[in-house]
Design a protein around this motif. Structure first.
Motif, short mmCIF file in Angstrom:
data_model
loop_
_atom_site.label_atom_id
_atom_site.label_comp_id
_atom_site.label_asym_id
_atom_site.label_seq_id
_atom_site.Cartn_x
_atom_site.Cartn_y
_atom_site.Cartn_z
N LEU A 202 -56.04 33.80 -61.25
CA LEU A 202 -56.45 33.76 -59.89
C LEU A 202 -55.38 34.65 -59.28
O LEU A 202 -53.88 33.48 -59.27
CB LEU A 202 -57.29 33.10 -59.47
N ALA A 203 -54.87 35.45 -58.24
CA ALA A 203 -54.20 35.75 -57.73
C ALA A 203 -54.48 35.31 -56.07
O ALA A 203 -55.98 36.23 -55.66
CB ALA A 203 -53.70 37.17 -57.59
N ASN A 204 -53.56 34.21 -55.13
CA ASN A 204 -54.36 34.35 -53.95
C ASN A 204 -53.58 34.28 -53.31
O ASN A 204 -52.99 34.15 -52.74
CB ASN A 204 -54.65 32.88 -53.78
N ARG A 205 -53.69 36.04 -52.34
CA ARG A 205 -52.47 36.67 -51.52
C ARG A 205 -52.28 35.76 -49.89
O ARG A 205 -51.55 35.24 -49.44
CB ARG A 205 -53.16 37.72 -51.00
N GLY A 206 -53.42 34.62 -49.88
CA GLY A 206 -53.64 34.09 -48.50
C GLY A 206 -52.00 32.86 -48.85
O GLY A 206 -51.62 32.63 -47.96
N SER A 207 -52.03 32.42 -49.43
CA SER A 207 -51.71 31.17 -50.55
C SER A 207 -50.41 31.77 -51.33
O SER A 207 -49.26 30.77 -51.39
CB SER A 207 -52.32 29.57 -50.93
N ARG A 208 -50.24 32.39 -51.37
CA ARG A 208 -49.26 33.57 -52.25
C ARG A 208 -48.87 32.20 -53.69
O ARG A 208 -47.54 32.24 -53.74
CB ARG A 208 -47.90 33.15 -51.64
N ARG A 209 -50.11 31.99 -54.05
CA ARG A 209 -50.14 30.83 -55.15
C ARG A 209 -51.19 32.56 -56.38
O ARG A 209 -52.37 33.17 -56.16
CB ARG A 209 -50.29 30.02 -55.48
N ILE A 210 -50.41 31.81 -57.76
CA ILE A 210 -51.59 32.71 -58.92
C ILE A 210 -52.19 30.84 -59.22
O ILE A 210 -51.00 29.87 -59.66
CB ILE A 210 -50.60 32.72 -59.69
N THR A 211 -53.11 31.43 -59.78
CA THR A 211 -53.34 29.46 -60.65
C THR A 211 -54.67 29.99 -61.58
O THR A 211 -54.38 31.19 -61.66
CB THR A 211 -54.56 29.02 -59.18
N VAL A 212 -54.11 29.19 -62.73
CA VAL A 212 -54.99 29.27 -64.24
C VAL A 212 -55.31 28.28 -64.49
O VAL A 212 -54.56 26.74 -63.92
CB VAL A 212 -53.22 29.39 -65.28
N GLY A 213 -56.28 28.98 -65.18
CA GLY A 213 -57.48 27.55 -65.63
C GLY A 213 -57.58 28.18 -66.97
O GLY A 213 -57.53 29.14 -67.86
N HIS A 230 -44.22 28.13 -61.32
CA HIS A 230 -42.84 29.28 -61.79
C HIS A 230 -43.25 30.42 -61.49
O HIS A 230 -42.82 30.78 -60.86
CB HIS A 230 -42.86 29.23 -63.23
N ILE A 231 -44.36 30.97 -62.13
CA ILE A 231 -44.60 32.48 -61.47
C ILE A 231 -44.63 33.15 -60.25
O ILE A 231 -44.45 34.05 -59.01
CB ILE A 231 -45.70 32.80 -62.05
N SER A 232 -45.49 31.87 -59.37
CA SER A 232 -45.97 32.25 -57.47
C SER A 232 -44.79 32.70 -57.10
O SER A 232 -45.03 33.44 -56.54
CB SER A 232 -46.83 30.86 -57.52
N PRO A 233 -43.50 32.08 -57.02
CA PRO A 233 -42.40 32.44 -56.20
C PRO A 233 -41.83 34.23 -56.94
O PRO A 233 -41.27 34.84 -56.27
CB PRO A 233 -41.63 31.00 -56.01
N HIS A 234 -42.39 34.21 -57.66
CA HIS A 234 -41.07 35.44 -58.53
C HIS A 234 -42.38 36.84 -58.32
O HIS A 234 -41.76 38.03 -58.76
CB HIS A 234 -41.52 35.08 -60.11
N ILE A 235 -43.35 36.35 -57.12
CA ILE A 235 -43.90 37.49 -56.78
C ILE A 235 -43.93 38.11 -55.18
O ILE A 235 -43.54 37.59 -54.53
CB ILE A 235 -45.89 37.20 -57.45
N ASN A 236 -43.69 39.28 -55.19
CA ASN A 236 -43.52 40.32 -54.96
C ASN A 236 -44.95 40.31 -53.87
O ASN A 236 -45.74 41.25 -53.61
CB ASN A 236 -43.09 41.42 -54.47
N GLY A 239 -46.78 43.29 -51.80
CA GLY A 239 -47.11 44.60 -53.05
C GLY A 239 -45.24 45.21 -53.63
O GLY A 239 -44.32 44.42 -52.20
N GLY A 240 -45.10 45.68 -54.19
CA GLY A 240 -44.16 46.43 -55.01
C GLY A 240 -43.88 45.84 -55.89
O GLY A 240 -44.66 45.60 -57.03
N ALA A 241 -42.39 45.47 -56.14
CA ALA A 241 -42.11 44.87 -57.32
C ALA A 241 -42.24 43.36 -57.67
O ALA A 241 -42.93 42.70 -57.19
CB ALA A 241 -40.52 44.38 -56.88
N ILE A 242 -42.61 43.57 -59.33
CA ILE A 242 -43.34 42.48 -60.04
C ILE A 242 -42.49 42.08 -61.06
O ILE A 242 -41.68 42.86 -61.14
CB ILE A 242 -44.39 43.51 -60.91
N PRO A 243 -42.53 40.52 -61.49
CA PRO A 243 -41.66 39.68 -62.17
C PRO A 243 -41.43 40.61 -63.59
O PRO A 243 -42.23 41.27 -64.09
CB PRO A 243 -42.32 38.61 -62.27
N ASP A 244 -40.05 40.37 -63.81
CA ASP A 244 -39.46 41.68 -64.87
C ASP A 244 -40.38 40.22 -65.85
O ASP A 244 -40.47 39.30 -65.97
CB ASP A 244 -37.69 40.96 -65.36
N GLU A 245 -40.02 41.25 -67.13
CA GLU A 245 -40.54 40.55 -68.95
C GLU A 245 -40.29 39.05 -68.78
O GLU A 245 -40.41 38.56 -69.39
CB GLU A 245 -39.48 41.56 -69.45
#
Lengths: 294, 163
Positions: A202-213, A230-236, A239-245
Motif C-alpha cells: 500500500l502506498a500512503n501519500r499522506g505519511s509518505r510510506r509504503i507498507t507491506v503485509g 528502505h523503499i519509502s524514502p526512495h520514492i518521489n 510524482g515523477g521519478a520512481i526508484p531504479d531497478e
C-alpha cells in the motif's frame, strides 16, 4: 432472539441484537461464535470438531454493513467478502477488495465474513496481509466490556487469538489511504485456492510510506518493516521519478527476508520465499506505476 | 414447536425439520431430513459446488451452511427452479448444448448460472467463468456449459424482444 433451540444438549442461538449476542456468549462454557460458518462447517462435516453451543451473529445489525467516517472505515465483522469486492470499498480499500475477490468461490464469498477470516486466524487468511498493512484495529465486545486491539496483537499464532471467552469481534477499522494499493496471491489455480504466499503493498501519500503485509509465510500477521524503511524514502511522493531497478530489487530481497515460511503439504519454504520476492517486485512496480501516473 | 424442531423455508414452503443432529449442514438437512436429493453431496468442504443452493438470492455451498442459521430465509434448491414439472430455461439449455454428461455437477451449476443471470442478464465470458468458478465439472469441460449460458441469455433476449 429469533431462535433459541436445544437438541442433543447443544443450543443454537440466532442473535438479532448485539446485546443478545453478548448475553448469549456470557455463559460457561463459552459458546462458539458463528458467522458465515465456512471454516467451522468443514471441520464439523469432517468429524474433526465436536459441535458445542453456538451463537450465530451474522444477523446482528451492528455487525452488518460498513460506514465511512472521515478517513476511517468501520467494517462490521459480519460484512461478507462478496460485499467487500462488489461495492464502493473497491475504490476505498482496493487491496482489501482484491483480496476479497480471491477468497474461495462466489458461493463462499457470499457467506464468509471478514470477522470470521480474522477470528479463524489461519496464516493463509486472505484478508490478513492487507489488514496488517493497513494497521487495522479490531473492536471487541463482551457483555461486560469493549476494547480495541490491533490486528497484529490480536492474532498471536497459527489459529491463535487473544479473543477472551465471551468476546466477539464487532468491527474492523481501517484507514482510507491516499495512494495505489496492490494485493497478490500465489496458489495452484485462480479460483478456490488457499494461498501459498500472498502480499499486500500500500502506498500512503499522506505519511509518505509504503507498507507491506505478508500472508502464508508466518504464523501470525507480518509486516516487512525493513523493506518499508528502505523503499519509502526512495520514492518521489510528489510524482515523477520512481526508484531504479537495483533499489526495487533490494526491496524485494528485504521483503523475502522478512518472510518466515514453513514446508507443508501446500508448498515448501524455499518456494514461498521465492514467490514472495517475485510478488514484492511485481506489486511494487504496479503501485509505483500508478503513483507516478497520478 | 418442540425444542428440537425448527423450520426452513424451501422453495416457497415452510418445512419442519425434526430429529436433526447438532451441527447438521443445510445440505444434509435438505437431503436426509427433507428429501431434496437434487443438491449433491461430494466434497463437504466447499471445493466442488455440487451442493450449491440459493439463499436469499445468493448462491451458497449448502454443505458449509449450518442449517439452523438460515431459518426464516428463502432457500431455493434445484427442485424449485422450474414451474410445475417442466424445466427452467437454464436446465433446457444445458441439455440442448450437451453440457450434461454424468450430471452430478449439473444441479449446482444450474443454480450458479441462474443466480448470475438473475443479477446480470447479459454477462461477459469472464463474469460467467467467475460465477461458475466454484463449480467443478470433470466430464464435459466448461466450453459447453458456457455455451449453455449463452443460449439462455439469447433465449431471454428473444423472449424480451417479443413481449
Amino acid at each position: 432472539m429469533l431462535n433459541g433451540r436445544q437438541h442433543g444438549g447443544v443450543s443454537v442461538t440466532i442473535a438479532t441484537s448485539l446485546e443478545d449476542a453478548c448475553a448469549a456468549l456470557a455463559v460457561e462454557p463459552c459458546p462458539l461464535v458463528l458467522s458465515g460458518g465456512t471454516d467451522l462447517m468443514v471441520e464439523v462435516n469432517r468429524g474433526s470438531r465436536r459441535v458445542g453451543d453456538i451463537v450465530v451473529v451474522n444477523r446482528v445489525p451492528e455487525l452488518v454493513g460498513w460506514r465511512r467516517k472521515g478517513d476511517q472505515l468501520r467494517l462490521g465483522a459480519a460484512v461478507t467478502f462478496a460485499e467487500i469486492c462488489g461495492s464502493e470499498l473497491e475504490s476505498l480499500v482496493p487491496a482489501l477488495a482484491q483480496a476479497a475477490r480471491t477468497v474461495g468461490s462466489p458461493q463462499i464469498r457470499n457467506v464468509a465474513t471478514l470477522g470470521g477470516n480474522i477470528a479463524t486466524a489461519s496464516p493463509a487468511g486472505d484478508s490478513i496481509p492487507v489488514l496488517a498493512a493497513l494497521d487495522a484495529v479490531l473492536e471487541l465486545r463482551s457483555a461486560e466490556a469493549t476494547r480495541e486491539v490491533s490486528l497484529r496483537d490480536f492474532i498471536t499464532g497459527v489459529k491463535q487469538t487473544c479473543l477472551l471467552p465471551g468476546e466477539l469481534i464487532e468491527a474492523v477499522r481501517v484507514p482510507v489511504l491516499d495512494g495505489p494499493q496492490e494485493f497478490c496471491k500465489v496458489g495452484t489455480r485462480n479460483a478456490m485456492v488457499i494461498s501459498v504466499a500472498s502480499l499486500a503493498i500500500l502506498a500512503n501519500r499522506g505519511s509518505r510510506r509504503i507498507t507491506v503485509g505478508l500472508g502464508s509465510v508466518s504464523p501470525a500477521p507480518l509486516r516487512a518493516s525493513d523493506a518499508e524503511d528502505h523503499i519509502s524514502p526512495h520514492i518521489n511522493w510528489d510524482g515523477g521519478a520512481i526508484p531504479d531497478e537495483a533499489t526495487i530489487a533490494h526491496f524485494a530481497r528485504l521483503v523475502a527476508g522478512a518472510a518466515n515460511p514453513i514446508d507443508d503439504h501446500r508448498s515448501s519454504a524455499l518456494y514461498r520465499t521465492h514467490a514472495i520476492r517475485v510478488l514484492a517486485r511485481r506489486a511494487l512496480s504496479r503501485v509505483l506505476g500508478r503513483l507516478s501516473a497520478t | 414447536m418442540s425444542a428440537d424442531t425448527y423450520s426452513l423455508k424451501v422453495n416457497g414452503t415452510d418445512r419442519q425439520v425434526t430429529e436433526s443432529l447438532p451441527g447438521e449442514s443445510l445440505l444434509r438437512v435438505l437431503r436426509e431430513r427433507l428429501g431434496f436429493h437434487g443438491s449433491k453431496n461430494a466434497c463437504e468442504e466447499g471445493e466442488c459446488g455440487s451442493c450449491t443452493v440459493v439463499v436469499n438470492g445468493q448462491t451458497v455451498c449448502s454443505c458449509l451452511v449450518l442449517a439452523e442459521s438460515v431459518t426464516g430465509y428463502e432457500i431455493t434448491t434445484i427442485e424449485g427452479v422450474a414451474d410445475d414439472d417442466g424445466l427452467s430455461d437454464v436446465q433446457q439449455a444445458f441439455i440442448d448444448t450437451g453440457a450434461v454428461q454424468c450430471g452430478f455437477c449439473t444441479p449446482g451449476l444450474v443454480m450458479s448460472v441462474g443466480a448470475l443471470l438473475d443479477s446480470v442478464p447479459d454477462p461477459d465470458e469472464l463474469a460467467v467463468r467467475e460465477a461458475i468458478s466454484g463449480n467443478l465439472c470433470r466430464c464435459t469441460g466448461y466450453g459447453r456449459i458456457i455455451e449453455a449460458v449463452s443460449q439462455t441469455v439469447d433465449g431471454r433476449r428473444d423472449d424480451g424482444s417479443r413481449s
